[in-house]
Design an enzyme around this catalytic site. Structure first.
Site, PDB file in Angstrom:
ATOM      1  N   ASP A   1       0.824  -1.209   0.000  1.00  0.00           N
ATOM      2  CA  ASP A   1       0.000   0.000   0.000  1.00  0.00           C
ATOM      3  C   ASP A   1       0.862   1.263   0.000  1.00  0.00           C
ATOM      4  O   ASP A   1       1.960   1.273   0.548  1.00  0.00           O
ATOM      5  CB  ASP A   1      -0.904  -0.032   1.252  1.00  0.00           C
ATOM      6  CG  ASP A   1      -2.049   0.952   1.149  1.00  0.00           C
ATOM      7  OD1 ASP A   1      -2.326   1.452   0.039  1.00  0.00           O
ATOM      8  OD2 ASP A   1      -2.669   1.237   2.189  1.00  0.00           O
TER       9      ASP A   1
ATOM     10  N   LEU B   1      11.192 -20.616  -4.433  1.00  0.00           N
ATOM     11  CA  LEU B   1      10.170 -19.662  -3.992  1.00  0.00           C
ATOM     12  C   LEU B   1       8.933 -19.756  -4.876  1.00  0.00           C
ATOM     13  O   LEU B   1       9.039 -19.817  -6.107  1.00  0.00           O
ATOM     14  CB  LEU B   1      10.730 -18.234  -4.084  1.00  0.00           C
ATOM     15  CG  LEU B   1       9.731 -17.105  -3.790  1.00  0.00           C
ATOM     16  CD1 LEU B   1       9.399 -17.051  -2.299  1.00  0.00           C
ATOM     17  CD2 LEU B   1      10.277 -15.749  -4.248  1.00  0.00           C
TER      18      LEU B   1
ATOM     19  N   HIS C   1       2.834   3.586  -8.977  1.00  0.00           N
ATOM     20  CA  HIS C   1       2.703   2.144  -9.235  1.00  0.00           C
ATOM     21  C   HIS C   1       3.956   1.602  -9.934  1.00  0.00           C
ATOM     22  O   HIS C   1       4.410   0.495  -9.665  1.00  0.00           O
ATOM     23  CB  HIS C   1       1.459   1.861 -10.065  1.00  0.00           C
ATOM     24  CG  HIS C   1       0.180   2.176  -9.342  1.00  0.00           C
ATOM     25  ND1 HIS C   1      -0.059   1.769  -8.047  1.00  0.00           N
ATOM     26  CD2 HIS C   1      -0.932   2.871  -9.721  1.00  0.00           C
ATOM     27  CE1 HIS C   1      -1.262   2.196  -7.655  1.00  0.00           C
ATOM     28  NE2 HIS C   1      -1.798   2.873  -8.653  1.00  0.00           N
TER      29      HIS C   1
HETATM   30  C1  FPP Z   1      -1.905   0.107  -3.439  1.00  0.00           C
HETATM   31  O1  FPP Z   1      -1.447   1.429  -3.361  1.00  0.00           O
HETATM   32  C2  FPP Z   1      -1.336  -0.550  -4.589  1.00  0.00           C
HETATM   33  C3  FPP Z   1      -2.039  -1.097  -5.619  1.00  0.00           C
HETATM   34  C4  FPP Z   1      -3.508  -1.062  -5.673  1.00  0.00           C
HETATM   35  C5  FPP Z   1      -1.385  -1.705  -6.759  1.00  0.00           C
HETATM   36  C6  FPP Z   1      -0.138  -2.446  -6.469  1.00  0.00           C
HETATM   37  C7  FPP Z   1       0.650  -2.453  -7.686  1.00  0.00           C
HETATM   38  C8  FPP Z   1       1.989  -2.471  -7.746  1.00  0.00           C
HETATM   39  C9  FPP Z   1       2.874  -2.623  -6.589  1.00  0.00           C
HETATM   40  C10 FPP Z   1       2.588  -2.324  -9.085  1.00  0.00           C
HETATM   41  C11 FPP Z   1       3.225  -3.548  -9.606  1.00  0.00           C
HETATM   42  C12 FPP Z   1       2.325  -4.709  -9.603  1.00  0.00           C
HETATM   43  C13 FPP Z   1       2.528  -5.815 -10.331  1.00  0.00           C
HETATM   44  C14 FPP Z   1       1.674  -6.976 -10.053  1.00  0.00           C
HETATM   45  C15 FPP Z   1       3.548  -5.901 -11.382  1.00  0.00           C
HETATM   46  P1  FPP Z   1      -2.495   2.598  -3.528  1.00  0.00           P
HETATM   47  O2  FPP Z   1      -2.566   2.965  -4.975  1.00  0.00           O
HETATM   48  O3  FPP Z   1      -3.802   2.182  -2.922  1.00  0.00           O
HETATM   49  O4  FPP Z   1      -1.834   3.731  -2.710  1.00  0.00           O
HETATM   50  P2  FPP Z   1      -2.592   4.874  -1.881  1.00  0.00           P
HETATM   51  O5  FPP Z   1      -3.337   4.163  -0.771  1.00  0.00           O
HETATM   52  O6  FPP Z   1      -1.466   5.703  -1.362  1.00  0.00           O
HETATM   53  O7  FPP Z   1      -3.484   5.596  -2.824  1.00  0.00           O
END
Ligand code: FPP
Length: 259
Positions: A35, A146, A52
């Site tokens: 997150d 893994l 992201h």
């Molecule tokens: C949460 O942060 C994150 C996500 C919903 C997406 C996770 C994606 C990645 C780590 C990118 C790479 C992924 C893959 C599978 C290659 P948020 O956007 O909710 O953050 P915020 O709470 O600060 O808005």
């Protein structure tokens, strides 16, 4: 403002030695709610997709460090059943990022003998992404190091609903009697029945909730929350979470600590 992680150069093995991690008592399965990508970007005046992208770099690093440390299983929350509620630009950007990530990392995952698994309602994803995921699973299915389990279009409640549908079907077909349904039969119908329950659940960015992640499987997981945003989460922070886990007493409802 997110606190600075003070990340030093180096990888998890160095930090593990410095933190006195006991290699014999590592968690078998670590699950991560990655997150804070959006807030990481917004706090720098950048757009959320840049966050992201940075989160993807962190993820690659943590997968490789998990392999080096000898973990057996890492599950990460890549896209939830609720994430479709985000803007079209962000959802499409995440789908494209996952496709690009899978295409560019697959050879290194194979070289590192990492088994890829996907958990979630995959059939609602764009067809090219479904194909890429299916190919990655097939090409890595025989590896026993893994297991990297990617939860995509995943929801803990949706997973239980899907398990109940499977069980109902089996009862209808006469291969299972309703009285035979117990915790094991339900667990066998979840998305990744061959993986053990997570020992440790890590959540970045300080939020104190499960957000519909692995609701069944985390019944006895140890939870570790760090205020650090996912893009800033490095090997040092990962080892800190593992070291914290090793200081916990796990009783699974009993009085004495159980292994
Ligand atoms: C949460 O942060 C994150 C996500 C919903 C997406 C996770 C994606 C990645 C780590 C990118 C790479 C992924 C893959 C599978 C290659 P948020 O956007 O909710 O953050 P915020 O709470 O600060 O808005």
């Amino acid at each position: 403002m997110n606190p600075s992680p003070h990340t030093l150069p180096g990888d998890a093995a160095q930090y593990a030695a410095a933190a006195g991690l006991d290699p014999a008592r590592l968690p078998t399965h670590v699950a991560v709610i990655m997150d804070g990508n959006g807030r990481w970007a917004e706090s720098r005046g950048l757009n959320r997709l840049t966050g992201h992208n940075q989160g993807y770099r962190t993820l690659k690093n943590i997968v490789m460090e998990s392999q080096k440390l000898g973990l057996k299983c890492l599950t990460v929350y890549g896209f939830s059943t609720e994430n479709w509620r985000r803007s079209e630009e962000e959802v499409n950007g995440l789908m494209r990022l996952m496709l690009r990530a899978m295409r560019s990392e697959i050879e290194e995952l194979i070289q590192s003998h990492i088994r890829v698994r996907i958990s979630g309602r995959i059939d609602s994803l764009p067809p090219d992404l479904q194909e890429e995921f299916a190919r990655a699973e097939q090409r890595t299915a025989h590896f026993s190091g893994l297991t990297f389990n990617l939860a995509i279009n995943y929801g803990g409640r949706a997973e239980v609903v899907d398990a109940v549908r499977l069980l109902t079907q089996q009862v209808k077909e006469g291969v299972l009697r309703a009285e035979e349904i117990d915790e094991q039969t339900i667990a066998r119908c979840l998305y990744a029945p061959d993986l053990p329950d997570p020992d440790l659940l890590i959540r970045t960015s300080g939020e104190l909730r499960l957000s519909n992640f692995l609701l069944w499987e985390t019944a006895y997981s140890e939870i570790y929350v760090t205020p650090i945003y996912w893009p800033d989460f490095g090997p040092e922070q990962f080892v800190a979470a593992l070291a914290d886990y090793q200081r916990r007493k796990r009783r699974f409802g009993a009085v004495e600590e159980l292994d």
